[in-house]
Motif scaffolding. Structure first.
Motif, PDB file in Angstrom:
ATOM      1  N   UNK A  44      -3.226  37.125  20.431  1.00  0.00           N
ATOM      2  CA  UNK A  44      -2.821  36.585  19.134  1.00  0.00           C
ATOM      3  C   UNK A  44      -3.703  35.401  18.749  1.00  0.00           C
ATOM      4  N   UNK A  45      -4.107  34.612  19.739  1.00  0.00           N
ATOM      5  CA  UNK A  45      -4.891  33.391  19.517  1.00  0.00           C
ATOM      6  C   UNK A  45      -6.169  33.445  20.352  1.00  0.00           C
ATOM      7  N   UNK A  46      -7.260  33.943  19.802  1.00  0.00           N
ATOM      8  CA  UNK A  46      -8.483  34.106  20.595  1.00  0.00           C
ATOM      9  C   UNK A  46      -9.064  32.806  21.170  1.00  0.00           C
ATOM     10  N   UNK A  47      -8.657  31.646  20.651  1.00  0.00           N
ATOM     11  CA  UNK A  47      -9.137  30.384  21.218  1.00  0.00           C
ATOM     12  C   UNK A  47      -8.323  30.043  22.458  1.00  0.00           C
ATOM     13  N   UNK A  48      -9.008  29.781  23.564  1.00  0.00           N
ATOM     14  CA  UNK A  48      -8.318  29.529  24.829  1.00  0.00           C
ATOM     15  C   UNK A  48      -7.362  28.344  24.761  1.00  0.00           C
ATOM     16  N   UNK A  87       5.666  32.549  20.339  1.00  0.00           N
ATOM     17  CA  UNK A  87       5.130  31.182  20.327  1.00  0.00           C
ATOM     18  C   UNK A  87       3.686  31.182  19.841  1.00  0.00           C
ATOM     19  N   UNK A  88       2.906  32.197  20.235  1.00  0.00           N
ATOM     20  CA  UNK A  88       1.513  32.296  19.776  1.00  0.00           C
ATOM     21  C   UNK A  88       1.461  32.521  18.274  1.00  0.00           C
ATOM     22  N   UNK A  89       2.353  33.347  17.766  1.00  0.00           N
ATOM     23  CA  UNK A  89       2.416  33.574  16.315  1.00  0.00           C
ATOM     24  C   UNK A  89       2.813  32.298  15.586  1.00  0.00           C
ATOM     25  N   UNK A  90       3.732  31.511  16.189  1.00  0.00           N
ATOM     26  CA  UNK A  90       4.118  30.220  15.595  1.00  0.00           C
ATOM     27  C   UNK A  90       2.913  29.294  15.490  1.00  0.00           C
ATOM     28  N   UNK A 160       2.004  40.919  12.735  1.00  0.00           N
ATOM     29  CA  UNK A 160       3.201  40.243  12.200  1.00  0.00           C
ATOM     30  C   UNK A 160       2.949  39.299  11.036  1.00  0.00           C
ATOM     31  N   UNK A 161       1.981  39.585  10.190  1.00  0.00           N
ATOM     32  CA  UNK A 161       1.776  38.761   9.003  1.00  0.00           C
ATOM     33  C   UNK A 161       2.677  39.277   7.886  1.00  0.00           C
TER      34      UNK A 161
END
Length: 198
Positions: A44-48, A87-90, A160-161
């Protein structure tokens, strides 16, 4: 298969202990699952650094919510993976709302391979095999759609957008996006039904 059952039982016991406030069990649970769950956050979040932030938030939530875990509703790894993903989507929504993210970069990140987006790091081998078949069928059907329509559906349902967020990311009127998604979902339904019958 037997190993997966043993692992699920072990995680259930750990969650039960965590629900009673056992910090040692929480540490063991973290050590046993954090690498796989970090992989969920990275999808969901490609940045580590952002994935690590989401993972930390998720484990805080797991600590507080362990007593609400219901084994008959989901495997423990699946339950935890859902918390991590949420949480990643948040985190992603917060970044988008604050304007910290570059819209074009997010469109690129969200237009990922549907096969990759559908993978569940917490799934066992049997679940993965079935998921892989389902994902391949969906990917074949998605390929029959126009590229913008496919992109809108992937953003809405695999990432989930909201329809409004999809419209903003694609710089397209909301009504157009809703039409693309509605018609695309109907085509997907027909395509998947045809594949199942074949």
């Amino acid at each position: 298969m037997h190993k997966d059952i043993d692992e699920s039982d072990r995680l259930r016991r750990l969650l039960s202990a965590v629900a009673l406030g056992d910090r040692g069990a929480f540490r063991t649970l973290y050590d046993a699952t954090s690498a796989r769950l970090y992989g969920c956050a990275l999808r969901v979040l490609p940045q580590e650094s952002l994935a690590e932030e989401a993972l930390q938030d998720a484990f805080v939530a797991i600590w507080h919510a362990a007593s609400t875990y219901q084994p008959h509703l989901a495997a423990p790894a699946t339950w935890m993976a859902t918390i991590v993903r949420n949480k990643a989507l948040d985190v992603r929504r917060r970044l988008q709302a604050s304007g910290e993210s570059d819209g074009a970069r997010y469109v690129d990140e969200l237009n990922l391979d549907p096969l990759a987006a559908l993978q569940d790091a917490a799934a066992g081998p049997q679940e993965r095999l079935q998921m892989s078949r389902d994902a391949q069928a969906l990917a074949r059907c998605l390929e029959t759609l126009a590229s913008r329509q496919r992109q809108a559906i992937c953003m809405a349902y695999l990432h989930d957008l909201s329809h409004g967020d999809v419209a903003a990311q694609l710089d397209t009127p909301l009504g157009t996006v809703k039409t693309w998604i509605r018609r695309g979902l109907e085509r997907l339904r027909v395509c998947l039904t045809t594949q199942e019958a074949a």
